[in-house]
Write a protein that holds these residues in place. Sequence first.
Motif, PDB file in Angstrom:
ATOM      1  N   VAL A 124       0.815  -1.371  -0.018  1.00  0.00           N
ATOM      2  CA  VAL A 124       0.065   0.167   0.211  1.00  0.00           C
ATOM      3  C   VAL A 124       0.944   1.222  -0.122  1.00  0.00           C
ATOM      4  CG1 VAL A 124      -1.822   1.236   1.185  1.00  0.00           C
ATOM      5  CG2 VAL A 124      -1.918  -1.030   1.248  1.00  0.00           C
ATOM      6  N   VAL A 125       0.595   2.164  -0.962  1.00  0.00           N
ATOM      7  CA  VAL A 125       1.237   3.309  -0.995  1.00  0.00           C
ATOM      8  C   VAL A 125       0.193   4.556  -0.595  1.00  0.00           C
ATOM      9  CG1 VAL A 125       2.676   5.118  -2.512  1.00  0.00           C
ATOM     10  CG2 VAL A 125       2.842   2.632  -2.859  1.00  0.00           C
ATOM     11  N   ARG A 126       0.526   5.383   0.214  1.00  0.00           N
ATOM     12  CA  ARG A 126      -0.319   6.478   0.531  1.00  0.00           C
ATOM     13  C   ARG A 126       0.280   7.767   0.755  1.00  0.00           C
ATOM     14  NH1 ARG A 126      -1.660   7.620   6.136  1.00  0.00           N
ATOM     15  NH2 ARG A 126      -0.251   6.554   7.520  1.00  0.00           N
ATOM     16  N   TYR A 127      -0.120   8.911   0.422  1.00  0.00           N
ATOM     17  CA  TYR A 127       0.209   9.997   0.478  1.00  0.00           C
ATOM     18  C   TYR A 127       0.228  10.428   1.808  1.00  0.00           C
ATOM     19  CZ  TYR A 127       0.051  15.242   0.191  1.00  0.00           C
ATOM     20  OH  TYR A 127       0.239  16.732   0.453  1.00  0.00           O
ATOM     21  N   LEU A 128       1.048  11.150   2.492  1.00  0.00           N
ATOM     22  CA  LEU A 128       1.456  11.820   3.636  1.00  0.00           C
ATOM     23  C   LEU A 128       1.000  13.263   3.699  1.00  0.00           C
ATOM     24  CD1 LEU A 128       3.919   9.645   5.368  1.00  0.00           C
ATOM     25  CD2 LEU A 128       1.483   9.317   5.607  1.00  0.00           C
ATOM     26  N   SER A 129       1.868  14.027   3.381  1.00  0.00           N
ATOM     27  CA  SER A 129       1.824  15.529   3.383  1.00  0.00           C
ATOM     28  C   SER A 129       2.616  16.110   2.347  1.00  0.00           C
ATOM     29  CB  SER A 129       2.361  15.682   4.896  1.00  0.00           C
ATOM     30  OG  SER A 129       3.806  15.468   5.094  1.00  0.00           O
ATOM     31  N   GLN A 130       2.822  17.547   2.603  1.00  0.00           N
ATOM     32  CA  GLN A 130       3.651  18.316   1.711  1.00  0.00           C
ATOM     33  C   GLN A 130       4.165  19.479   2.415  1.00  0.00           C
ATOM     34  OE1 GLN A 130       1.728  19.849  -2.215  1.00  0.00           O
ATOM     35  NE2 GLN A 130       3.532  20.925  -2.641  1.00  0.00           N
ATOM     36  N   HIS A 131       5.247  20.045   2.377  1.00  0.00           N
ATOM     37  CA  HIS A 131       5.803  21.347   2.934  1.00  0.00           C
ATOM     38  C   HIS A 131       6.662  21.809   1.878  1.00  0.00           C
ATOM     39  CE1 HIS A 131       8.931  18.799   4.696  1.00  0.00           C
ATOM     40  NE2 HIS A 131       9.541  19.891   4.506  1.00  0.00           N
ATOM     41  N   GLN A 132       6.177  23.030   1.423  1.00  0.00           N
ATOM     42  CA  GLN A 132       6.912  23.773   0.226  1.00  0.00           C
ATOM     43  C   GLN A 132       6.902  22.879  -1.222  1.00  0.00           C
ATOM     44  OE1 GLN A 132      10.093  26.508   1.766  1.00  0.00           O
ATOM     45  NE2 GLN A 132       9.466  25.233   3.481  1.00  0.00           N
ATOM     46  N   ILE A 134       8.491  19.906  -1.198  1.00  0.00           N
ATOM     47  CA  ILE A 134       8.823  18.390  -0.525  1.00  0.00           C
ATOM     48  C   ILE A 134       7.323  17.769  -0.291  1.00  0.00           C
ATOM     49  CG2 ILE A 134       9.923  17.044   1.116  1.00  0.00           C
ATOM     50  CD1 ILE A 134      11.706  19.195   1.710  1.00  0.00           C
ATOM     51  N   ALA A 135       7.489  16.653  -0.956  1.00  0.00           N
ATOM     52  CA  ALA A 135       6.209  15.759  -0.711  1.00  0.00           C
ATOM     53  C   ALA A 135       6.606  14.353  -0.302  1.00  0.00           C
ATOM     54  CB  ALA A 135       5.609  15.428  -2.347  1.00  0.00           C
ATOM     55  N   SER A 136       5.727  13.871   0.852  1.00  0.00           N
ATOM     56  CA  SER A 136       6.120  12.591   1.226  1.00  0.00           C
ATOM     57  C   SER A 136       4.865  11.721   1.385  1.00  0.00           C
ATOM     58  CB  SER A 136       6.146  13.145   3.056  1.00  0.00           C
ATOM     59  OG  SER A 136       7.396  14.092   3.318  1.00  0.00           O
ATOM     60  N   PHE A 137       5.635  10.526   1.097  1.00  0.00           N
ATOM     61  CA  PHE A 137       4.628   9.222   0.934  1.00  0.00           C
ATOM     62  C   PHE A 137       5.026   8.135   1.917  1.00  0.00           C
ATOM     63  CE2 PHE A 137       4.346  11.868  -2.895  1.00  0.00           C
ATOM     64  CZ  PHE A 137       3.122  11.906  -3.269  1.00  0.00           C
ATOM     65  N   GLU A 138       4.147   7.284   2.183  1.00  0.00           N
ATOM     66  CA  GLU A 138       4.242   5.814   2.819  1.00  0.00           C
ATOM     67  C   GLU A 138       4.236   4.633   2.003  1.00  0.00           C
ATOM     68  OE1 GLU A 138       3.007   4.862   7.236  1.00  0.00           O
ATOM     69  OE2 GLU A 138       1.635   4.177   5.850  1.00  0.00           O
ATOM     70  N   TYR A 157       9.359   5.526   4.165  1.00  0.00           N
ATOM     71  CA  TYR A 157       8.817   6.860   4.000  1.00  0.00           C
ATOM     72  C   TYR A 157       9.687   7.407   2.801  1.00  0.00           C
ATOM     73  CZ  TYR A 157       6.526   6.237   8.358  1.00  0.00           C
ATOM     74  OH  TYR A 157       5.837   5.679   9.564  1.00  0.00           O
ATOM     75  N   VAL A 158       9.129   7.858   1.811  1.00  0.00           N
ATOM     76  CA  VAL A 158       9.493   8.377   0.642  1.00  0.00           C
ATOM     77  C   VAL A 158       9.122   9.686   0.467  1.00  0.00           C
ATOM     78  CG1 VAL A 158       9.637   8.056  -1.936  1.00  0.00           C
ATOM     79  CG2 VAL A 158       9.222   6.207  -0.317  1.00  0.00           C
ATOM     80  N   HIS A 159      10.445  10.683   0.091  1.00  0.00           N
ATOM     81  CA  HIS A 159      10.149  11.898   0.099  1.00  0.00           C
ATOM     82  C   HIS A 159      10.868  12.384  -1.451  1.00  0.00           C
ATOM     83  CE1 HIS A 159       9.494  11.861   4.453  1.00  0.00           C
ATOM     84  NE2 HIS A 159      10.541  11.104   4.288  1.00  0.00           N
ATOM     85  N   PHE A 160       9.900  13.397  -1.809  1.00  0.00           N
ATOM     86  CA  PHE A 160      10.403  13.878  -3.527  1.00  0.00           C
ATOM     87  C   PHE A 160      10.625  15.295  -3.309  1.00  0.00           C
ATOM     88  CE2 PHE A 160       7.608  10.191  -4.539  1.00  0.00           C
ATOM     89  CZ  PHE A 160       8.488   9.377  -5.120  1.00  0.00           C
ATOM     90  N   ASP A 161      11.846  15.780  -3.885  1.00  0.00           N
ATOM     91  CA  ASP A 161      11.814  17.014  -4.101  1.00  0.00           C
ATOM     92  C   ASP A 161      11.105  17.463  -5.211  1.00  0.00           C
ATOM     93  OD1 ASP A 161      12.771  19.705  -4.707  1.00  0.00           O
ATOM     94  OD2 ASP A 161      14.912  19.480  -3.864  1.00  0.00           O
ATOM     95  N   LEU A 162      10.152  18.263  -5.450  1.00  0.00           N
ATOM     96  CA  LEU A 162       9.398  18.557  -6.364  1.00  0.00           C
ATOM     97  C   LEU A 162       9.909  19.562  -7.375  1.00  0.00           C
ATOM     98  CD1 LEU A 162       5.899  18.925  -4.867  1.00  0.00           C
ATOM     99  CD2 LEU A 162       6.780  16.933  -5.891  1.00  0.00           C
ATOM    100  N   LYS A 163      11.020  20.237  -6.853  1.00  0.00           N
ATOM    101  CA  LYS A 163      11.994  20.979  -7.641  1.00  0.00           C
ATOM    102  C   LYS A 163      12.707  20.296  -8.762  1.00  0.00           C
ATOM    103  CE  LYS A 163      13.483  24.283  -4.436  1.00  0.00           C
ATOM    104  NZ  LYS A 163      14.569  25.327  -4.091  1.00  0.00           N
TER     105      LYS A 163
END
Length: 261
Positions: A124-132, A134-138, A157-163
């Motif tokens: 199961v992959v789910r979206y957790l949060s975003q700040h600026q 950075i988007a975080s998923f589990e 925990y997987v974090h992406f730099d949207l830039k």
Amino acid sequence: MLKHMNRFGKLSVICASMIMLGACQPKSDAETKKSNETAAQAKQSESWYIESKNVELKPKQKQVCDEAGCTEYSFQTVETNHPWINMYFKNRIEKADPIPFQSATKSSETKTVDPLKLSQSQTVVRYLSQHQNIASFEYLSYVYPAGAAHGMYHKEYVHFDLKTKKRIALQDLIVKGQNKKLLETLYSANSMWLTDHNIEQDKLELSDNFYYGVDGIVFVYPLYELASYAEGMSELTLPYVSVNGLIQSEYLPNLPKLTAE
């Protein structure tokens, strides 16, 4: 009286003309630059915005049987407004469990299996949060072998730099050359729990699995690494008040500025 009114009317026309003339004046270079920067920032923020929903990822074979027995698979992923994120998780799931996504052969066709003898595998992959930016998923994986006392699970925990459109690795997070200092600070902040579990400072290592908690960056360790199965995956928190000079500021959430009393 008429003369005064005419004079007032002329003054009104002059004032109106001056206001219109001022409004039509070209902006200065500084004003133009600031306006362009504001528009660019707004456009960039809009492009970073995350929309996400959970969707089922259907394999070609929901049930796979081999010499060891039969396993039933279930996959759930995210569908966001960023196709590259969707593709990252789809590719990762299919790479982790390739067989269910292959066409079934005659020898592996689904057959009726006693539920007590059917192993379970779930992702199961789910979206957790975003700040600026950075988007975080589990990313949760769970396996229950038929007949076992309990299943095994792992949360990542997987974090992406949207830039940059890239995943943020542990070494991206840490200021260069500060690994040792960060580890010392992490141990100090969790010394009571670590001492209770007989873990000495020179035995502790940094986990590359982390998430942004309420009070700090939380480093997450696999089952059995620091504690028993019953205690679950161990978590050690590096307080935000201690991250200055250790964590890259660009990878920190917006924090209130605290002043020492």
